[in-house]
Design a protein around this motif. Structure first.
Motif, PDB file in Angstrom:
ATOM      1  N   UNK A 137       0.849  -1.184   0.000  1.00 54.38           N
ATOM      2  CA  UNK A 137       0.000   0.000   0.000  1.00 54.38           C
ATOM      3  C   UNK A 137       0.890   1.241   0.000  1.00 54.38           C
ATOM      4  N   UNK A 138       0.665   2.125  -0.951  1.00 52.98           N
ATOM      5  CA  UNK A 138       1.399   3.388  -1.014  1.00 52.98           C
ATOM      6  C   UNK A 138       0.680   4.435  -0.180  1.00 52.98           C
ATOM      7  N   UNK A 139       1.454   5.331   0.416  1.00 48.86           N
ATOM      8  CA  UNK A 139       0.893   6.358   1.296  1.00 48.86           C
ATOM      9  C   UNK A 139       1.375   7.729   0.825  1.00 48.86           C
ATOM     10  N   UNK A 140       0.477   8.711   0.690  1.00 47.64           N
ATOM     11  CA  UNK A 140       0.899  10.060   0.295  1.00 47.64           C
ATOM     12  C   UNK A 140       1.922  10.606   1.284  1.00 47.64           C
ATOM     13  N   UNK A 141       3.017  11.149   0.776  1.00 46.90           N
ATOM     14  CA  UNK A 141       4.062  11.622   1.688  1.00 46.90           C
ATOM     15  C   UNK A 141       3.610  12.829   2.499  1.00 46.90           C
ATOM     16  N   UNK A 142       2.614  13.576   2.006  1.00 49.60           N
ATOM     17  CA  UNK A 142       2.119  14.729   2.753  1.00 49.60           C
ATOM     18  C   UNK A 142       1.405  14.303   4.033  1.00 49.60           C
ATOM     19  N   UNK A 143       1.032  13.023   4.136  1.00 47.91           N
ATOM     20  CA  UNK A 143       0.243  12.544   5.280  1.00 47.91           C
ATOM     21  C   UNK A 143       1.080  11.867   6.352  1.00 47.91           C
ATOM     22  N   UNK A 144       2.395  11.742   6.164  1.00 44.61           N
ATOM     23  CA  UNK A 144       3.206  11.007   7.131  1.00 44.61           C
ATOM     24  C   UNK A 144       4.002  11.961   8.012  1.00 44.61           C
ATOM     25  N   UNK A 145       4.363  11.472   9.201  1.00 39.32           N
ATOM     26  CA  UNK A 145       5.108  12.259  10.171  1.00 39.32           C
ATOM     27  C   UNK A 145       6.098  11.348  10.907  1.00 39.32           C
ATOM     28  N   UNK A 146       7.003  11.981  11.650  1.00 37.80           N
ATOM     29  CA  UNK A 146       7.914  11.227  12.511  1.00 37.80           C
ATOM     30  C   UNK A 146       7.280  10.930  13.864  1.00 37.80           C
ATOM     31  N   UNK A 147       6.311  11.743  14.275  1.00 35.45           N
ATOM     32  CA  UNK A 147       5.707  11.581  15.595  1.00 35.45           C
ATOM     33  C   UNK A 147       4.263  12.066  15.543  1.00 35.45           C
ATOM     34  N   UNK A 148       3.543  11.830  16.625  1.00 40.24           N
ATOM     35  CA  UNK A 148       2.168  12.289  16.731  1.00 40.24           C
ATOM     36  C   UNK A 148       2.128  13.786  17.026  1.00 40.24           C
ATOM     37  N   UNK A 149       1.075  14.432  16.577  1.00 43.55           N
ATOM     38  CA  UNK A 149       0.894  15.855  16.837  1.00 43.55           C
ATOM     39  C   UNK A 149       0.452  16.080  18.281  1.00 43.55           C
ATOM     40  N   UNK A 150      -0.358  15.170  18.817  1.00 46.66           N
ATOM     41  CA  UNK A 150      -0.803  15.230  20.207  1.00 46.66           C
ATOM     42  C   UNK A 150      -0.047  14.179  21.007  1.00 46.66           C
ATOM     43  N   UNK A 151       0.667  14.630  22.043  1.00 48.02           N
ATOM     44  CA  UNK A 151       1.404  13.684  22.882  1.00 48.02           C
ATOM     45  C   UNK A 151       1.133  13.979  24.352  1.00 48.02           C
ATOM     46  N   UNK A 152       1.196  12.936  25.148  1.00 48.15           N
ATOM     47  CA  UNK A 152       0.976  13.063  26.590  1.00 48.15           C
ATOM     48  C   UNK A 152       1.988  14.024  27.206  1.00 48.15           C
ATOM     49  N   UNK A 153       3.246  13.927  26.786  1.00 47.44           N
ATOM     50  CA  UNK A 153       4.304  14.747  27.363  1.00 47.44           C
ATOM     51  C   UNK A 153       4.067  16.229  27.077  1.00 47.44           C
ATOM     52  N   UNK A 154       3.734  16.542  25.848  1.00 46.75           N
ATOM     53  CA  UNK A 154       3.473  17.933  25.464  1.00 46.75           C
ATOM     54  C   UNK A 154       2.245  18.464  26.199  1.00 46.75           C
ATOM     55  N   UNK A 155       1.195  17.659  26.247  1.00 41.40           N
ATOM     56  CA  UNK A 155      -0.048  18.065  26.906  1.00 41.40           C
ATOM     57  C   UNK A 155       0.186  18.377  28.381  1.00 41.40           C
ATOM     58  N   UNK A 156       0.920  17.497  29.071  1.00 41.05           N
ATOM     59  CA  UNK A 156       1.139  17.720  30.502  1.00 41.05           C
ATOM     60  C   UNK A 156       2.085  18.897  30.751  1.00 41.05           C
ATOM     61  N   UNK A 157       3.242  18.872  30.102  1.00 37.41           N
ATOM     62  CA  UNK A 157       4.280  19.860  30.399  1.00 37.41           C
ATOM     63  C   UNK A 157       3.851  21.280  30.032  1.00 37.41           C
TER      64      UNK A 157
END
Length: 494
Positions: free
Chosen positions: A198-218
């Motif tokens: 399955x091919x995936x559009x490169x515009x849709x991929x990331x290295x990490x999630x946009x929402x993270x527990x660490x970012x939310x808490x800190x």
């Protein structure tokens, strides 16, 4: 071996719309559902419809105490090897969405207060509140749910790049958002080395999630907790500075309140405004697509070489016998130049029940730069159309009218007309201006010299500069600005 190598595409990663993964091993990128939520194109919108209907079905099953329905939804999640995303060493083999992990996730979802208290609204929220769920699991779950759209995208790319699709391949389970059930059947698939891809559009991929527990808490919960402690006369976390100012350190707050995801649930249930503010901030500032350099590093491919792509176009002999070669090379350089603002190219795109065809059609995903500016000005431009004319002769009204004939209020009224050179260039530009003023249809001419100027600007915009050598009198272009296109558009309407 990369997809481009296996199928002998003669293309590099910057000129491809999809991630050029290795067909045997994994590439360290992920699909983040919040990215699909924030992209404005139709493909991403349909993906997010699938994601939202699936997740709402899961939450409904939990809140209504229906373990049978929950099991039916979650037990179908598989180990998705088809995208070759993740961190598996050696041969790609999935990241562990096996029966045991699915059972554990199901249990964690069921016992968590996050669902019954309404904290879970989207799939990406589980990364904040549900133990055992991180970027790898969310990417795998997302792949399962949007498999139908990935199959459609793969078939489109295979058709455009002439990659062989094999008939009668099991699709795997596909989520049907209309009936909120899993379905499966046979379809056409890429099957390199005997395994579906399955091919995936490169515009849709990331290295990490946009929402993270660490970012939310800190960055959101912790500041709120600091304020609450300062307002509490009996707080043991409040300290007094030499000047008498009271303060609470973030480190002390983290030591006192930090913990697992269930702790985040407890803290958020009584502070829902903090969670809403966090998600709203993330919505307003979506994550940026991986740029060419980041994709090259992730895929282990060569960096983008704009000048080499340009040279291939300029070296193409003019004339009808070389039209296809010119068209293909223009497609390559424009796809590299305009990423990530223009995506999902369709070559020889049929329009109006196939009565008309356009050489290249791009989806306009831009929120900034030139293409974002055109959208904000109110000019229909959800799609940008490109016609390529590898002529010896001059362009005239027929070529202008041909491109304008592809326009519509829904599809867009902005296009690029590529050609080699014009002896009477100013005369043709005046024709474009007349069309813009009389019909509000905007054709931007680019001959070989213009294309060279555009590439020079792009190279300058992406080249790091020594601050000591920066000419303060000449402002450098920024990525996506495309000053040549802006000036040409401005002249059409002035």
């Amino acid at each position: 071996m990369r997809v481009s190598e296996y199928y002998k595409l003669g293309r590099t990663q910057p000129t491809l719309d999809f991630v050029d993964v290795d067909v045997e091993t994994d590439t360290p990128v992920y699909i983040d559902p919040s990215t699909l939520k924030n992209l404005p194109d139709e493909w991403s919108s349909q993906c997010y419809t699938m994601l939202s209907t699936f997740f709402h079905s899961v939450v409904d099953a939990i809140t209504h105490g229906d373990p049978h329905r929950l099991r039916e939804l979650l037990v179908r999640l598989q180990e998705p090897n088809e995208t070759h995303f993740g961190l598996s060493k050696g041969k790609s083999r999935g990241r562990g969405l096996g029966p045991y992990l699915v059972q554990r996730i199901s249990k964690n979802l069921t016992v968590s207060k996050a669902a019954e208290t309404g904290l879970l609204e989207d799939l990406e929220d589980t990364a904040l509140f549900i133990e055992g769920i991180g970027k790898d699991i969310i990417s795998d779950v997302t792949t399962n749910i949007i498999r139908g759209m990935l199959i459609s995208y793969t078939q489109s790319m295979a058709s455009m790049y002439e990659m062989e699709l094999r008939e009668g391949i099991n699709s795997g389970l596909v989520w049907n958002p209309a009936v909120c059930e899993w379905e499966e059947g046979n379809t056409r698939m890429l099957v390199p080395l005997g395994n579906p891809l399955l091919l995936v559009p490169k515009v849709a991929v990331r290295h990490d999630l946009h929402l993270t527990k660490e970012d939310y808490f800190r960055n959101h919960l912790a500041p709120t907790l600091q304020d609450e402690e300062l307002d509490n006369p009996g707080s043991k976390l409040v300290q007094t500075a030499k000047n008498g100012r009271k303060f609470v350190t973030k480190m002390d707050v983290e030591m006192e309140y930090g913990g697992g995801k269930e702790k985040m649930v407890d803290l958020s249930v009584t502070r829902t405004q903090v969670l809403r503010a966090y998600k709203e901030e993330k919505r307003k500032k979506p994550s940026h697509p991986l740029d060419h350099d980041e994709l090259s590093q992730a895929t282990g491919t060569k960096p983008v070489n704009y000048r080499k792509l340009l040279k291939a176009v300029l070296d193409t002999p003019s004339g009808a016998e070389h039209a296809t070669e010119y068209h293909r090379r223009v497609h390559g350089v424009l796809s590299a130049i305009f990423y990530p603002w223009l995506t999902y190219p369709i070559v020889e795109h049929p329009l109006d029940q196939t009565r008309k065809r356009v050489d290249i059609t791009y989806t306009n995903n831009a929120k900034d730069g030139f293409f974002g500016w055109v959208m904000r000005q109110g000019h229909p431009s959800s799609h940008i159309f490109v016609e390529c004319k590898n002529y010896h002769s001059e362009l005239g009204n027929p070529e202008l009218d041909q491109l304008c004939g592809r326009f519509s209020p829904l599809r867009g009224k902005v296009g690029l007309l590529l050609c080699r050179s014009l002896a009477e260039k100013e005369r043709f530009l005046q024709r474009c201006r007349d069309t813009a003023l009389s019909r509000h249809e905007f054709v931007l001419l680019l001959d070989d010299d213009d294309l060279s100027t555009l590439v020079d600007e792009v190279v300058t915009a992406h080249t790091p500069v020594d601050p000591n050598e920066l000419d303060e009198e000449q402002e450098r272009p920024y990525p996506g600005e495309f000053r040549l296109l802006f000036e040409r558009f401005r002249k059409l309407v002035s």
